[in-house]
Design a protein around this motif. Structure first.
Motif, PDB file in Angstrom:
ATOM      1  N   HIS A  25       0.852  -1.180   0.000  1.00 36.44           N
ATOM      2  CA  HIS A  25       0.000   0.000   0.000  1.00 36.44           C
ATOM      3  C   HIS A  25       0.893   1.237   0.000  1.00 36.44           C
ATOM      4  O   HIS A  25       2.015   1.204   0.497  1.00 36.44           O
ATOM      5  N   ILE A  26       0.384   2.327  -0.492  1.00 35.36           N
ATOM      6  CA  ILE A  26       1.183   3.558  -0.486  1.00 35.36           C
ATOM      7  C   ILE A  26       0.550   4.645   0.381  1.00 35.36           C
ATOM      8  O   ILE A  26       1.010   5.788   0.392  1.00 35.36           O
ATOM      9  N   VAL A  27      -0.491   4.282   1.119  1.00 30.90           N
ATOM     10  CA  VAL A  27      -1.054   5.181   2.132  1.00 30.90           C
ATOM     11  C   VAL A  27      -1.012   4.439   3.459  1.00 30.90           C
ATOM     12  O   VAL A  27      -1.046   3.204   3.497  1.00 30.90           O
ATOM     13  N   PRO A  28      -0.922   5.155   4.572  1.00 32.82           N
ATOM     14  CA  PRO A  28      -0.776   4.467   5.851  1.00 32.82           C
ATOM     15  C   PRO A  28      -2.025   3.739   6.309  1.00 32.82           C
ATOM     16  O   PRO A  28      -1.931   2.746   7.036  1.00 32.82           O
ATOM     17  N   GLY A  29      -3.180   4.199   5.896  1.00 30.72           N
ATOM     18  CA  GLY A  29      -4.409   3.580   6.366  1.00 30.72           C
ATOM     19  C   GLY A  29      -4.831   4.119   7.716  1.00 30.72           C
ATOM     20  O   GLY A  29      -4.109   4.857   8.387  1.00 30.72           O
ATOM     21  N   ASP A  30      -6.000   3.731   8.118  1.00 29.41           N
ATOM     22  CA  ASP A  30      -6.599   4.246   9.338  1.00 29.41           C
ATOM     23  C   ASP A  30      -6.381   3.280  10.487  1.00 29.41           C
ATOM     24  O   ASP A  30      -6.323   2.065  10.288  1.00 29.41           O
ATOM     25  N   ARG A  31      -6.310   3.822  11.708  1.00 31.15           N
ATOM     26  CA  ARG A  31      -6.136   2.951  12.879  1.00 31.15           C
ATOM     27  C   ARG A  31      -7.290   1.980  13.036  1.00 31.15           C
ATOM     28  O   ARG A  31      -7.114   0.879  13.553  1.00 31.15           O
ATOM     29  N   SER A  32      -8.473   2.392  12.600  1.00 28.20           N
ATOM     30  CA  SER A  32      -9.633   1.513  12.726  1.00 28.20           C
ATOM     31  C   SER A  32      -9.610   0.381  11.704  1.00 28.20           C
ATOM     32  O   SER A  32     -10.333  -0.610  11.846  1.00 28.20           O
ATOM     33  N   ASN A  33      -8.764   0.526  10.644  1.00 27.20           N
ATOM     34  CA  ASN A  33      -8.682  -0.494   9.601  1.00 27.20           C
ATOM     35  C   ASN A  33      -7.252  -0.560   9.080  1.00 27.20           C
ATOM     36  O   ASN A  33      -6.958  -0.090   7.980  1.00 27.20           O
ATOM     37  N   PRO A  34      -6.329  -1.145   9.861  1.00 20.24           N
ATOM     38  CA  PRO A  34      -4.929  -1.196   9.424  1.00 20.24           C
ATOM     39  C   PRO A  34      -4.734  -1.881   8.079  1.00 20.24           C
ATOM     40  O   PRO A  34      -3.784  -1.566   7.361  1.00 20.24           O
ATOM     41  N   ASP A  35      -5.620  -2.788   7.727  1.00 17.90           N
ATOM     42  CA  ASP A  35      -5.474  -3.495   6.456  1.00 17.90           C
ATOM     43  C   ASP A  35      -5.633  -2.573   5.253  1.00 17.90           C
ATOM     44  O   ASP A  35      -5.261  -2.933   4.131  1.00 17.90           O
ATOM     45  N   GLY A  36      -6.174  -1.379   5.468  1.00 19.88           N
ATOM     46  CA  GLY A  36      -6.380  -0.452   4.361  1.00 19.88           C
ATOM     47  C   GLY A  36      -5.150   0.339   3.986  1.00 19.88           C
ATOM     48  O   GLY A  36      -5.207   1.175   3.085  1.00 19.88           O
ATOM     49  N   GLY A  37      -4.017   0.095   4.638  1.00 19.21           N
ATOM     50  CA  GLY A  37      -2.800   0.847   4.330  1.00 19.21           C
ATOM     51  C   GLY A  37      -1.568   0.068   4.729  1.00 19.21           C
ATOM     52  O   GLY A  37      -1.633  -1.132   5.025  1.00 19.21           O
ATOM     53  N   TYR A  38      -0.437   0.748   4.746  1.00 25.76           N
ATOM     54  CA  TYR A  38       0.810   0.057   5.048  1.00 25.76           C
ATOM     55  C   TYR A  38       1.086  -0.084   6.542  1.00 25.76           C
ATOM     56  O   TYR A  38       2.061  -0.719   6.938  1.00 25.76           O
ATOM     57  N   ARG A  39       0.256   0.512   7.397  1.00 27.37           N
ATOM     58  CA  ARG A  39       0.479   0.345   8.824  1.00 27.37           C
ATOM     59  C   ARG A  39       0.306  -1.116   9.226  1.00 27.37           C
ATOM     60  O   ARG A  39      -0.301  -1.912   8.502  1.00 27.37           O
ATOM     61  N   SER A  40       0.832  -1.487  10.390  1.00 30.64           N
ATOM     62  CA  SER A  40       0.755  -2.872  10.858  1.00 30.64           C
ATOM     63  C   SER A  40       0.332  -2.913  12.319  1.00 30.64           C
ATOM     64  O   SER A  40       0.702  -2.046  13.116  1.00 30.64           O
ATOM     65  N   ARG A  41      -0.394  -3.950  12.668  1.00 31.59           N
ATOM     66  CA  ARG A  41      -0.713  -4.188  14.069  1.00 31.59           C
ATOM     67  C   ARG A  41       0.550  -4.605  14.829  1.00 31.59           C
ATOM     68  O   ARG A  41       1.493  -5.146  14.250  1.00 31.59           O
ATOM     69  N   PHE A  42       0.532  -4.367  16.133  1.00 31.66           N
ATOM     70  CA  PHE A  42       1.633  -4.805  16.988  1.00 31.66           C
ATOM     71  C   PHE A  42       1.120  -5.007  18.398  1.00 31.66           C
ATOM     72  O   PHE A  42       0.029  -4.544  18.751  1.00 31.66           O
ATOM     73  N   ASP A  43       1.879  -5.713  19.207  1.00 36.36           N
ATOM     74  CA  ASP A  43       1.580  -5.906  20.619  1.00 36.36           C
ATOM     75  C   ASP A  43       2.659  -5.233  21.455  1.00 36.36           C
ATOM     76  O   ASP A  43       3.851  -5.335  21.140  1.00 36.36           O
ATOM     77  N   HIS A  44       2.249  -4.587  22.543  1.00 34.16           N
ATOM     78  CA  HIS A  44       3.241  -3.985  23.425  1.00 34.16           C
ATOM     79  C   HIS A  44       4.165  -5.039  24.033  1.00 34.16           C
ATOM     80  O   HIS A  44       5.315  -4.730  24.367  1.00 34.16           O
TER      81      HIS A  44
END
Length: 774
Positions: free
Chosen positions: A118-137
């Motif tokens: 993806h070339i946009v980061p996406g929204d926190r409510s839908n990480p799959d919509g962008g290049y952001r990724s989920r993580f665990d503390h």
């Protein structure tokens, strides 16, 4: 004047584990343990929750690079780009602000991934919509100079470390024929992915990218440049402008636009590591390349991490404390870590830097440029702490401020950020920190030049109500916003400049400025017992309630405070304030009332008025000296009890561990000095007022082989009241001492007990000086 609070308070979840265990001891060559390693107590996650506005990533003490994860880039609680309440990461950018109340920076974001990019980061409510990724503390590792996390959506482990001017990333990929790295030049702080005015990006070599951008978030027309190298040659690089694929720029040419990105693709084997190293500069990409070549010539990530760790160990070891309370040590050493994150270096290895005139200059040999001076906050305790533990940096900081004052169209620095003057907050407290250095005898600073620049502001400039201040001896509330607070700040700046005038033999100027520094008295309305706004005709504003921010909706009359806090906002003349309030007994009663009044605030109160005890607001800096004012009124035991309570209740060893944002070290500096047992109510005077020491002993490295030793004699850690105090072997009748008493080293001994000693420090003859230039 720009308000630093632009967003409403938001609630934040509090989570994250405590600091992971680190080496417990520093070892001698023989292998025997020498001293406890203070790094094991530093937890960079403190302040990343609540309203602390801290980042958890990698930096060096006072370094230019702050390489850290960004979880979001808008909203008040994301001024550092990170909040512990988030569960996904946008990527890792190279510049961050530590605990500020306004957001900016987040330059040159890099993100790793696999699959279709993806070339946009996406929204926190839908990480799959962008290049952001989920993580665990639970997958995060934070320590000074190092950060790591697992990007769960891509099964990539990201690790970060830094030198002063470069950031080094290490990404461990799974087996994948579509592994990639994204470089996003649009990413920054603010709505719509940040206000990028213009950017350029070029391919310097198959493994090297360079470019820069100009942004106007908080700092207007701010310049930032980079050179980035990867350890593995990409199979292909795809460039984007306005999120549309475009041809790669020809050799030696720039791709230009406002929204530039590129994706570097690789085929990776299982557990293959790809490294990224980035040099940054405020001058140009060539400067960034020189910084990279000088500070990170190889790909030795672990070596850089180890060097960063050792650098931090030396820094944090400048103060050693002893206590059986592990939370107290964790808070203290993390506070010392946070204090050491700013001001930040802002010059290249070749001595070039971008000045406040937006021109490129070259530094004299041995000098450095710095940025990120949160002066309205840090003049109170952070800079006084630097005069103790950073004797070599203090002249560098002061000379940087003097150059800014020379070069800036705005004159004396107020809140400078990377060659821009944000103009944030009231006063011009670059005068205060330069004057403190002068008063304490620091050399290698051109005080004559500084004096001319300060006097121009004080006596000539048409600056935010100063004309009214000079003519009427107060600023009218119907003519200027935040008039009361501005007057109080100008009074302290006058007081500060008076010290330099005295040092330079300008006695008439010193007397004039000292007298003018009492202008605050013109706001005291005896009929209500508060500092009250005045109109140009000399009448008081109506209606008046001491909890209100101002008398009308047009603007506030106080800066992030109200009449309760501002009434006690006199740092240089407590004796004069006590006299206004009717004498010592009446003043103590009034001060008690501050801490016991209802904590009600009006709807338009800024979120900074936090950490309330009655109307005292520890989360905001104008309150920081107030608990120590009891000493001036002959009731030091009340200071001792109140300071101990604030130490125990306003700080905690958890992400939501600060009652207010960090403000580039000031919240931490209050804790550091107060926990050691003293505080500079009036920093320029050089006087330290005794409070209640938290630790059993401490050693402060004053530099050049000098040490200040603190010994606390008590039978129980809960004993908070000073029974007696000795300085350099001599018992003292007074509850204060001067910087000159300990500048060459010394020893403070506190004898503590469970109940107050009512005679200690009570006599007016031993009160700390007020309005004294001696």
């Amino acid at each position: 004047m720009i308000s630093r609070r632009r967003f409403l308070e938001r609630s934040a979840a509090v989570c994250a584990a405590s600091a992971l265990p680190m080496d417990k001891f520093v070892y001698a060559a023989s292998g025997e343990a020498k001293t406890e390693d203070p790094l094991r107590w530093v937890d960079p996650r403190i302040g990343t929750g609540g309203h602390g506005h801290c980042y958890p990533g990698a930096a060096l003490p006072f370094g230019m690079v702050q390489l850290s994860p960004d979880t979001f880039n808008d909203g008040w609680d994301w001024c550092s780009g990170y909040h512990v309440s988030d569960s996904s990461i946008m990527g890792f950018s190279h510049t961050h602000l530590s605990g500020t109340g306004c957001g900016d920076l987040l330059d040159f974001l890099v993100m790793a991934g696999t699959g279709t990019a993806h070339i946009v980061p996406g929204d926190r409510s839908n990480p799959d919509g962008g290049y952001r990724s989920r993580f665990d503390h639970a997958d995060e590792r934070t320590e000074p100079g190092y950060y790591s996390v697992v990007l769960k959506d891509y099964k990539v482990r990201a690790e970060l470390t830094a030198t002063e001017r470069t950031g080094l990333h290490r990404y461990t990929f799974p087996a994948n024929d579509k592994s990639y790295l994204i470089l996003d030049l649009q990413h920054g702080y603010g709505p719509d992915a940040g206000p990028c005015d213009s950017a350029e990006l070029r391919l310097v070599a198959p493994d090297t990218l360079a470019g820069g951008r100009r942004t106007s978030a908080w700092g207007k027309n701010r310049h930032a440049y980079f050179t980035l190298k990867v350890s593995k040659r990409p199979e292909r690089i795809v460039f984007y402008s306005d999120d549309k694929e475009v041809p790669a720029p020809a050799s030696g040419e720039d791709l230009k636009g406002k929204n530039l990105k590129c994706v570097l693709y690789f085929t990776t084997k299982a557990n293959e590591r790809v490294l990224v190293k980035t040099g940054i500069s405020g001058v140009d990409a060539d400067g960034a390349a020189k910084n990279l070549a000088a500070e990170a010539p190889g790909w030795e990530f672990d070596k850089v991490r180890t060097t960063a760790r050792e650098t931090w160990r030396r820094q944090i070891s400048k103060i050693q404390v002893a206590s059986a309370n592990e939370d107290h040590k964790r808070i203290f050493y993390t506070a010392l870590y946070h204090l050491s994150l700013g001001p930040t270096l802002f010059d290249d290895v070749d001595g070039r830097y971008r000045g406040m005139d937006n021109q490129v200059h070259t530094l004299p040999a041995g000098q450095h440029s710095f940025s990120t001076f949160s002066l309205w906050d840090t003049f109170r305790a952070a800079h006084p702490t630097f005069t103790l533990i950073e004797p070599e940096r203090v002249p560098l900081f002061m000379n940087a401020l003097i150059r800014m004052a020379e070069q800036s169209p705005e004159g004396m620095p107020v809140w400078p950020l990377m060659s821009t003057e944000t103009g944030t907050m009231t006063g011009y407290h670059s005068a205060a920190v330069i004057s403190e250095a002068c008063s304490k005898g620091f050399t290698g600073i051109d005080y004559e030049k500084a004096y001319g620049l300060m006097m121009k502001r004080a006596m000539v400039d048409d600056f935010r109500g100063l004309g009214y201040y000079r003519k009427l001896h107060y600023i009218p509330a119907d003519k200027e916003g935040e008039s009361v607070s501005k007057t109080f700040e100008y009074c302290y700046d006058d007081w500060s400049i008076a010290h330099v005038a005295r040092k330079l033999g300008k006695s008439d100027d010193a007397a004039m400025l000292a007298k003018r520094s009492t202008n605050y008295r013109n706001y005291y309305d005896k009929s209500v017992g508060f500092m009250r706004p005045k109109l140009e005709d000399g009448s008081w504003t109506t209606p008046f309630r001491p909890i209100d921010m101002g008398h009308s909706k047009k603007w506030r009359d106080y800066t992030e405070s109200n009449a309760w806090q501002t009434t006690f906002g006199v740092q240089h003349d407590p004796a004069g304030l006590i006299e206004l309030c009717g004498g010592r007994e009446a003043f103590v009663t009034k001060l008690d009332g501050l801490f016991t009044a209802p904590s009600d605030l009006p709807e338009d109160a800024p979120p900074d008025i936090a950490g309330l005890v009655g109307q005292y607001a520890h989360g905001n800096e104008p309150s920081h000296h107030i608990a120590y004012l009891y000493v001036y009124a002959g009731a030091p035991h009340k200071t001792q009890a109140r300071v101990r309570s604030l130490l125990e209740t306003m700080y905690a060893a958890k992400p939501d561990g600060m009652q207010g944002n960090e403000d580039v070290g000031q919240m931490s500096a209050w804790y550091i000095l107060s926990s050691l047992g003293f505080y500079p109510v009036d920093p320029v005077s050089g006087n330290y007022i005794l409070g209640s020491p938290l630790f059993e002993s401490a050693t402060i490295d004053l530099g050049h082989g000098k040490k200040l030793e603190l010994v606390v004699e008590r039978k129980d850690p809960s004993h908070q009241y000073i029974q007696s105090f000795s300085l350099n072997g001599k018992e003292q009748p007074k509850v204060w001492f001067h910087h000159s008493d300990i500048a060459e080293g010394g020893k403070l001994v506190f004898t503590m007990g469970p109940e107050p000693n009512p005679s200690f420090g009570a006599d007016a003859s031993v009160a700390p000086p007020s309005l004294s230039l001696s």
